[in-house]
Scaffold this motif. Sequence first.
Motif, PDB file in Angstrom:
ATOM      1  N   GLU A  55       1.004  -1.152  -0.058  1.00  0.00           N
ATOM      2  CA  GLU A  55      -0.121  -0.095   0.129  1.00  0.00           C
ATOM      3  C   GLU A  55       0.965   1.185   0.061  1.00  0.00           C
ATOM      4  O   GLU A  55       1.815   1.222   0.831  1.00  0.00           O
ATOM      5  N   VAL A  56       0.639   2.016  -1.166  1.00  0.00           N
ATOM      6  CA  VAL A  56       1.516   3.354  -1.086  1.00  0.00           C
ATOM      7  C   VAL A  56       0.357   4.260  -1.010  1.00  0.00           C
ATOM      8  O   VAL A  56      -0.532   4.585  -1.649  1.00  0.00           O
ATOM      9  N   GLU A  57       0.859   5.226   0.066  1.00  0.00           N
ATOM     10  CA  GLU A  57       0.343   6.637   0.281  1.00  0.00           C
ATOM     11  C   GLU A  57       0.383   7.674  -0.771  1.00  0.00           C
ATOM     12  O   GLU A  57       1.396   7.618  -1.192  1.00  0.00           O
ATOM     13  N   ALA A  88       4.118  16.352   4.353  1.00  0.00           N
ATOM     14  CA  ALA A  88       4.432  14.983   3.882  1.00  0.00           C
ATOM     15  C   ALA A  88       5.655  14.686   3.682  1.00  0.00           C
ATOM     16  O   ALA A  88       6.173  13.574   3.959  1.00  0.00           O
ATOM     17  N   ALA A  89       6.269  15.402   3.467  1.00  0.00           N
ATOM     18  CA  ALA A  89       8.051  15.226   3.596  1.00  0.00           C
ATOM     19  C   ALA A  89       8.590  14.858   4.829  1.00  0.00           C
ATOM     20  O   ALA A  89       9.688  14.170   4.900  1.00  0.00           O
ATOM     21  N   ARG A  90       7.991  15.282   5.652  1.00  0.00           N
ATOM     22  CA  ARG A  90       8.474  15.139   7.369  1.00  0.00           C
ATOM     23  C   ARG A  90       8.115  13.487   7.532  1.00  0.00           C
ATOM     24  O   ARG A  90       8.827  12.790   8.425  1.00  0.00           O
ATOM     25  N   GLN A  91       7.129  12.782   6.799  1.00  0.00           N
ATOM     26  CA  GLN A  91       6.713  11.511   7.315  1.00  0.00           C
ATOM     27  C   GLN A  91       8.111  10.680   7.097  1.00  0.00           C
ATOM     28  O   GLN A  91       8.979  10.691   5.861  1.00  0.00           O
ATOM     29  N   GLU A  92       7.843   9.477   7.427  1.00  0.00           N
ATOM     30  CA  GLU A  92       8.980   8.362   7.294  1.00  0.00           C
ATOM     31  C   GLU A  92       8.784   7.756   6.095  1.00  0.00           C
ATOM     32  O   GLU A  92       9.723   7.799   4.951  1.00  0.00           O
ATOM     33  N   ASN A  93       7.539   7.348   5.550  1.00  0.00           N
ATOM     34  CA  ASN A  93       7.345   7.075   4.327  1.00  0.00           C
ATOM     35  C   ASN A  93       6.899   8.031   3.446  1.00  0.00           C
ATOM     36  O   ASN A  93       5.449   8.201   3.565  1.00  0.00           O
ATOM     37  N   LYS A  94       7.418   8.699   2.710  1.00  0.00           N
ATOM     38  CA  LYS A  94       6.909   9.821   1.818  1.00  0.00           C
ATOM     39  C   LYS A  94       6.028   9.475   0.802  1.00  0.00           C
ATOM     40  O   LYS A  94       6.073   8.295  -0.113  1.00  0.00           O
ATOM     41  N   SER A 117       6.793  19.897  -5.118  1.00  0.00           N
ATOM     42  CA  SER A 117       7.227  18.709  -4.382  1.00  0.00           C
ATOM     43  C   SER A 117       8.532  18.451  -4.578  1.00  0.00           C
ATOM     44  O   SER A 117       8.953  17.861  -3.645  1.00  0.00           O
ATOM     45  N   ARG A 118       9.139  18.940  -5.571  1.00  0.00           N
ATOM     46  CA  ARG A 118      10.611  18.506  -5.674  1.00  0.00           C
ATOM     47  C   ARG A 118      11.583  19.422  -4.582  1.00  0.00           C
ATOM     48  O   ARG A 118      12.347  19.258  -4.169  1.00  0.00           O
ATOM     49  N   LYS A 119      10.784  20.683  -4.396  1.00  0.00           N
ATOM     50  CA  LYS A 119      11.605  21.618  -3.395  1.00  0.00           C
ATOM     51  C   LYS A 119      11.586  20.696  -1.988  1.00  0.00           C
ATOM     52  O   LYS A 119      12.701  20.898  -1.171  1.00  0.00           O
ATOM     53  N   VAL A 120      10.642  20.021  -1.683  1.00  0.00           N
ATOM     54  CA  VAL A 120      10.575  19.427  -0.299  1.00  0.00           C
ATOM     55  C   VAL A 120      11.079  17.797  -0.534  1.00  0.00           C
ATOM     56  O   VAL A 120      10.682  17.066   0.391  1.00  0.00           O
ATOM     57  N   GLU A 121      11.639  17.420  -1.600  1.00  0.00           N
ATOM     58  CA  GLU A 121      12.192  16.159  -1.873  1.00  0.00           C
ATOM     59  C   GLU A 121      11.112  15.021  -2.024  1.00  0.00           C
ATOM     60  O   GLU A 121      11.290  14.078  -1.604  1.00  0.00           O
ATOM     61  N   LEU A 122       9.803  15.439  -2.371  1.00  0.00           N
ATOM     62  CA  LEU A 122       8.884  14.391  -2.816  1.00  0.00           C
ATOM     63  C   LEU A 122       9.015  14.196  -4.333  1.00  0.00           C
ATOM     64  O   LEU A 122       8.051  14.938  -5.050  1.00  0.00           O
ATOM     65  N   GLY A 123       9.773  13.440  -4.742  1.00  0.00           N
ATOM     66  CA  GLY A 123      10.153  13.340  -6.291  1.00  0.00           C
ATOM     67  C   GLY A 123       9.281  12.504  -6.991  1.00  0.00           C
ATOM     68  O   GLY A 123       9.204  12.456  -7.867  1.00  0.00           O
ATOM     69  N   LYS A 124       8.331  11.653  -6.379  1.00  0.00           N
ATOM     70  CA  LYS A 124       7.512  10.733  -6.791  1.00  0.00           C
ATOM     71  C   LYS A 124       6.198  11.360  -7.476  1.00  0.00           C
ATOM     72  O   LYS A 124       5.271  11.323  -6.767  1.00  0.00           O
TER      73      LYS A 124
END
Length: 130
Positions: A55-57, A88-94, A117-124
Amino acid sequence: MKRLRPRRKAEINIVPLIDVLIVLIFFFLMTMQFRNMNVLNITPPKMETAGKSGEVEQIVIGITTEGTFYLNNEIVTEDEIKSAFTEAARQENKPNILVQADEDVPLKHVTFVMDESRKVELGKVRLQAR
């Protein structure tokens, strides 16, 4: 009285046919275009996780043609999107980000979501298509 002559056997001379076929094969080999994967600059993706189901959030961002943003089906502003991405970037499973945009949405709105999203390293970031 006519004398009957033995009938001559019918034979087909295939040497000229072979000559023509060789010329055709040579012609096609010389004019054929071979395409190399390196010429097209394609790197096939790896499929290490194929078949694994987990399961992917995900965060669903909707964008209308007027430029209205929706975060998980609720109307939000650009600042609220930024803060949601930061949390969301602070979560363990981004989580992944799914962008649902109409085909007539200006590109600046989609690039805003991708850039934030890329600024906070949520690249997907995925774009939903038909």
